[in-house]
Design an enzyme around this catalytic site. Sequence first.
Site, PDB file in Angstrom:
ATOM      1  N   GLN A 109       5.757   2.228  -3.083  1.00  0.00           N
ATOM      2  CA  GLN A 109       5.012   3.381  -3.576  1.00  0.00           C
ATOM      3  C   GLN A 109       5.913   4.390  -4.284  1.00  0.00           C
ATOM      4  O   GLN A 109       5.475   5.084  -5.211  1.00  0.00           O
ATOM      5  CB  GLN A 109       4.278   4.057  -2.402  1.00  0.00           C
ATOM      6  CG  GLN A 109       3.453   5.282  -2.757  1.00  0.00           C
ATOM      7  CD  GLN A 109       2.155   4.962  -3.476  1.00  0.00           C
ATOM      8  OE1 GLN A 109       1.978   3.869  -4.000  1.00  0.00           O
ATOM      9  NE2 GLN A 109       1.244   5.915  -3.509  1.00  0.00           N
ATOM     10  N   LYS A 147       2.232   0.215  -3.776  1.00  0.00           N
ATOM     11  CA  LYS A 147       1.995   1.202  -4.833  1.00  0.00           C
ATOM     12  C   LYS A 147       0.522   1.269  -5.243  1.00  0.00           C
ATOM     13  O   LYS A 147      -0.104   0.252  -5.539  1.00  0.00           O
ATOM     14  CB  LYS A 147       2.852   0.916  -6.064  1.00  0.00           C
ATOM     15  CG  LYS A 147       2.698   2.012  -7.139  1.00  0.00           C
ATOM     16  CD  LYS A 147       3.468   1.698  -8.402  1.00  0.00           C
ATOM     17  CE  LYS A 147       4.918   2.103  -8.255  1.00  0.00           C
ATOM     18  NZ  LYS A 147       5.631   1.975  -9.559  1.00  0.00           N
ATOM     19  N   HIS A 148       0.021   2.496  -5.266  1.00  0.00           N
ATOM     20  CA  HIS A 148      -1.367   2.727  -5.644  1.00  0.00           C
ATOM     21  C   HIS A 148      -1.552   4.175  -6.062  1.00  0.00           C
ATOM     22  O   HIS A 148      -0.786   5.057  -5.688  1.00  0.00           O
ATOM     23  CB  HIS A 148      -2.303   2.422  -4.470  1.00  0.00           C
ATOM     24  CG  HIS A 148      -2.124   3.341  -3.293  1.00  0.00           C
ATOM     25  ND1 HIS A 148      -1.064   3.242  -2.417  1.00  0.00           N
ATOM     26  CD2 HIS A 148      -2.864   4.408  -2.860  1.00  0.00           C
ATOM     27  CE1 HIS A 148      -1.156   4.180  -1.493  1.00  0.00           C
ATOM     28  NE2 HIS A 148      -2.230   4.915  -1.740  1.00  0.00           N
ATOM     29  N   LEU A 149      -2.575   4.398  -6.871  1.00  0.00           N
ATOM     30  CA  LEU A 149      -3.068   5.734  -7.170  1.00  0.00           C
ATOM     31  C   LEU A 149      -4.476   5.831  -6.604  1.00  0.00           C
ATOM     32  O   LEU A 149      -5.051   4.826  -6.159  1.00  0.00           O
ATOM     33  CB  LEU A 149      -3.083   6.007  -8.674  1.00  0.00           C
ATOM     34  CG  LEU A 149      -1.727   6.024  -9.381  1.00  0.00           C
ATOM     35  CD1 LEU A 149      -1.468   4.662 -10.020  1.00  0.00           C
ATOM     36  CD2 LEU A 149      -1.664   7.113 -10.445  1.00  0.00           C
TER      37      LEU A 149
END
Length: 289
Positions: A109, A147-149
Amino acid sequence: MGRAWLESIDERSATALASGALQPVQAEQIEMEDDGMRFTVRWVSSLAVKDAAKVAIPGGPRDPNFNPFLNPDPELTVGPVGDGHVAILNKFPLCERHLVLARRTFEEQLRPLEHSDFAALATIMAEAGGIGLYNGGAAAGASQRHKHLQWMPEAEGNASLRLFAGGLPLGLPEQGVATHPALPMKHVFVRVLSGRGVPVEVAADSLLAGYRNACDELGLAPGEDGLLPPCNLLVGEGWLLMLPRSQECFEGISISAVCFGGTLYTRQPEQIDAIRRVGPLRALAAVGC
């Protein structure tokens, strides 16, 4: 995706609600004013969703051995976003249509965001507007390392950068930078092209440039491990806001990107008093730099 995003999100939400895969958090709220800005403070009020709320609210339990984004629940999966991301309903949404935009393959992330990350966000925002959110690391409120939004639609009571409009300069050109006089922590606003009707490639290019400008302004650079220091990022209303972080919690209240958009979440009603005592802006400043 051939169909409109909002149609697909609503269709998937309806089936996930019916099956129990989607578990909305029930909350009560009050409003507080600080330096002429109105904040919403919410706390979970339903005993039936108490355990779920501990996951939904920033700072919920983190199981390092469980990655809900690597093989997401099909009942929560809306569909692919470009070649590298997938849109997933947040299992414990803080609002209707609350989305996670996750990488298809694992990546930390805190690795710097890339063009494809912003292209995924721009794809949703080009149709539906709303606000993009990024929690860079556990100290910034992230519950997962993958990892993300996140994305939330524009709606009454939802997080929004419109909160800060009165303190930002009018007519600032694209990639122009500014700070807000009411924010006592280190931060930077960058003017960007994004939102409803902005072509995806145009927005992705502008957001990536704005993100890099913000990192430069704040002195945020990857360490030897390739990871950035903890930080939050918000995108909406033609602005990108970035803030470095020093810690996750204020008085036991976890603070994530959504809180900097004017909505703070607590686990117990009595935690409201801690925010009221100092005011929302000082509570936010306590976790910044």
